[in-house]
Design a protein around this motif. Structure first.
Motif, PDB file in Angstrom:
ATOM      1  N   UNK A   1       0.844  -1.193   0.000  1.00  0.00           N
ATOM      2  CA  UNK A   1       0.000   0.000   0.000  1.00  0.00           C
ATOM      3  C   UNK A   1       0.877   1.239   0.000  1.00  0.00           C
ATOM      4  N   UNK A   2       0.656   2.133  -0.946  1.00  0.00           N
ATOM      5  CA  UNK A   2       1.482   3.322  -1.068  1.00  0.00           C
ATOM      6  C   UNK A   2       1.190   4.323   0.052  1.00  0.00           C
ATOM      7  N   UNK A   3       2.224   5.057   0.416  1.00  0.00           N
ATOM      8  CA  UNK A   3       2.056   6.153   1.362  1.00  0.00           C
ATOM      9  C   UNK A   3       1.317   7.293   0.676  1.00  0.00           C
ATOM     10  N   UNK A   4       0.420   7.937   1.432  1.00  0.00           N
ATOM     11  CA  UNK A   4      -0.304   9.082   0.890  1.00  0.00           C
ATOM     12  C   UNK A   4       0.672  10.191   0.480  1.00  0.00           C
ATOM     13  N   UNK A   5       0.565  10.623  -0.752  1.00  0.00           N
ATOM     14  CA  UNK A   5       1.377  11.732  -1.244  1.00  0.00           C
ATOM     15  C   UNK A   5       0.460  12.887  -1.632  1.00  0.00           C
ATOM     16  N   UNK A   6       1.045  14.029  -1.884  1.00  0.00           N
ATOM     17  CA  UNK A   6       0.258  15.187  -2.309  1.00  0.00           C
ATOM     18  C   UNK A   6      -0.452  14.894  -3.624  1.00  0.00           C
ATOM     19  N   UNK A   7       0.224  14.174  -4.513  1.00  0.00           N
ATOM     20  CA  UNK A   7      -0.360  13.845  -5.815  1.00  0.00           C
ATOM     21  C   UNK A   7      -1.562  12.920  -5.650  1.00  0.00           C
ATOM     22  N   UNK A   8      -1.421  11.901  -4.802  1.00  0.00           N
ATOM     23  CA  UNK A   8      -2.531  10.974  -4.567  1.00  0.00           C
ATOM     24  C   UNK A   8      -3.697  11.708  -3.915  1.00  0.00           C
ATOM     25  N   UNK A   9      -3.389  12.515  -2.903  1.00  0.00           N
ATOM     26  CA  UNK A   9      -4.430  13.267  -2.204  1.00  0.00           C
ATOM     27  C   UNK A   9      -5.174  14.202  -3.154  1.00  0.00           C
ATOM     28  N   UNK A  10      -4.424  14.914  -3.990  1.00  0.00           N
ATOM     29  CA  UNK A  10      -5.026  15.887  -4.899  1.00  0.00           C
ATOM     30  C   UNK A  10      -5.932  15.229  -5.929  1.00  0.00           C
ATOM     31  N   UNK A  11      -5.616  13.992  -6.286  1.00  0.00           N
ATOM     32  CA  UNK A  11      -6.383  13.303  -7.323  1.00  0.00           C
ATOM     33  C   UNK A  11      -7.691  12.708  -6.801  1.00  0.00           C
ATOM     34  N   UNK A  12      -7.824  12.631  -5.476  1.00  0.00           N
ATOM     35  CA  UNK A  12      -9.011  12.007  -4.887  1.00  0.00           C
ATOM     36  C   UNK A  12     -10.205  12.948  -4.885  1.00  0.00           C
ATOM     37  N   UNK A  13     -11.368  12.392  -5.164  1.00  0.00           N
ATOM     38  CA  UNK A  13     -12.622  13.106  -4.940  1.00  0.00           C
ATOM     39  C   UNK A  13     -13.124  12.749  -3.539  1.00  0.00           C
ATOM     40  N   UNK A  14     -14.029  13.534  -2.976  1.00  0.00           N
ATOM     41  CA  UNK A  14     -14.606  13.166  -1.677  1.00  0.00           C
ATOM     42  C   UNK A  14     -15.254  11.781  -1.696  1.00  0.00           C
ATOM     43  N   UNK A  15     -15.934  11.444  -2.789  1.00  0.00           N
ATOM     44  CA  UNK A  15     -16.557  10.118  -2.883  1.00  0.00           C
ATOM     45  C   UNK A  15     -15.508   9.010  -2.905  1.00  0.00           C
ATOM     46  N   UNK A  16     -14.393   9.264  -3.587  1.00  0.00           N
ATOM     47  CA  UNK A  16     -13.318   8.270  -3.639  1.00  0.00           C
ATOM     48  C   UNK A  16     -12.700   8.089  -2.260  1.00  0.00           C
ATOM     49  N   UNK A  17     -12.567   9.184  -1.514  1.00  0.00           N
ATOM     50  CA  UNK A  17     -12.031   9.102  -0.162  1.00  0.00           C
ATOM     51  C   UNK A  17     -12.938   8.253   0.732  1.00  0.00           C
ATOM     52  N   UNK A  18     -14.239   8.442   0.592  1.00  0.00           N
ATOM     53  CA  UNK A  18     -15.188   7.645   1.364  1.00  0.00           C
ATOM     54  C   UNK A  18     -15.080   6.174   0.991  1.00  0.00           C
ATOM     55  N   UNK A  19     -14.932   5.884  -0.280  1.00  0.00           N
ATOM     56  CA  UNK A  19     -14.822   4.495  -0.727  1.00  0.00           C
ATOM     57  C   UNK A  19     -13.579   3.822  -0.154  1.00  0.00           C
ATOM     58  N   UNK A  20     -12.498   4.577   0.006  1.00  0.00           N
ATOM     59  CA  UNK A  20     -11.285   4.030   0.603  1.00  0.00           C
ATOM     60  C   UNK A  20     -11.572   3.540   2.025  1.00  0.00           C
TER      61      UNK A  20
END
Length: 207
Positions: A1-20
């Motif tokens: 599992x990758x560490x959260x990066x600024x690029x990963x965070x920026x690419x996420x939508x709120x719905x995608x964050x909830x799905x995680x």
């Protein structure tokens, strides 16, 4: 599992964050874990953090958000206080998490058999705990279905108060933080509730 990066965070939508979070809890209740190197995450987060979510949960020893959502270092902001109650310091922490640090989701997470909820239902008074439990009183007053046995021994009453407490907290976040309300209206973040079942490990989400 990758560490959260600024690029990963920026690419996420709120719905995608909830799905995680949903996917992580599914792994948890199936006794599975994502493959991650925690020491590597220590190194990779040493100069910055980019969590995708802020979770307000109880101090209950059974409700560690990192565990029940199968998260690692740098993934989430974990805000813990008895009864998952809200105050201005917690609101400020949420504003930091979302506006400054870029988180996409706020989750207000209650849980079954919550000692703080039961204590509030029983009108417990003890030192500084008294002031904390009074913050749950609006959730008790909103519970009008139960006429008799309005106390911590009534499981249905406690469950209803627990859910009221979650929804009232969500409403207060929107009402008392113009920053978070505006971010939600702009679809920059999502504010949701959830109930962790201590009996099963499952989280029921309220969207």
């Amino acid at each position: 599992m990758k560490t959260q990066t600024k690029e990963i965070q920026s690419s996420l939508t709120p719905d995608a964050a909830l799905q995680i979070l949903k996917d992580g809890n599914l792994r948890f209740i199936n006794n599975l874990k994502a493959n991650r190197n925690l020491l590597q995450q220590v190194n990779e987060t040493s100069e910055g953090q980019f969590p995708f979510a802020a979770i307000l949960s109880c101090i209950d020893s059974r409700t560690s958000a990192e565990l029940i959502f199968d998260k690692g270092l740098g993934d989430i902001f974990s805000i813990r206080i008895a009864g998952n109650i809200l105050n201005e310091d917690i609101l400020g922490s949420m504003e930091f998490a979302c506006r400054v640090a870029g988180s996409k989701l706020i989750l207000v997470l209650g849980h079954t058999r919550c000692g703080a909820i039961i204590g509030a239902c029983n009108q417990v008074e003890m030192g500084n705990l008294t002031t904390l439990l009074r913050k749950i009183q609006p959730a008790i007053e909103q519970e009008t279905q139960t006429i008799h046995n309005r106390n911590g021994n009534n499981e249905t009453f406690v469950e209803n108060v627990t859910n009221n407490n979650i929804f009232l907290t969500i409403n207060r976040i929107r009402k008392e933080s113009s920053i978070l309300a505006e971010m939600e209206q702009a679809n920059q973040i999502k504010i949701v509730g959830g109930l962790y079942e201590v009996e099963t490990g499952k989280v029921v989400f309220y969207e």
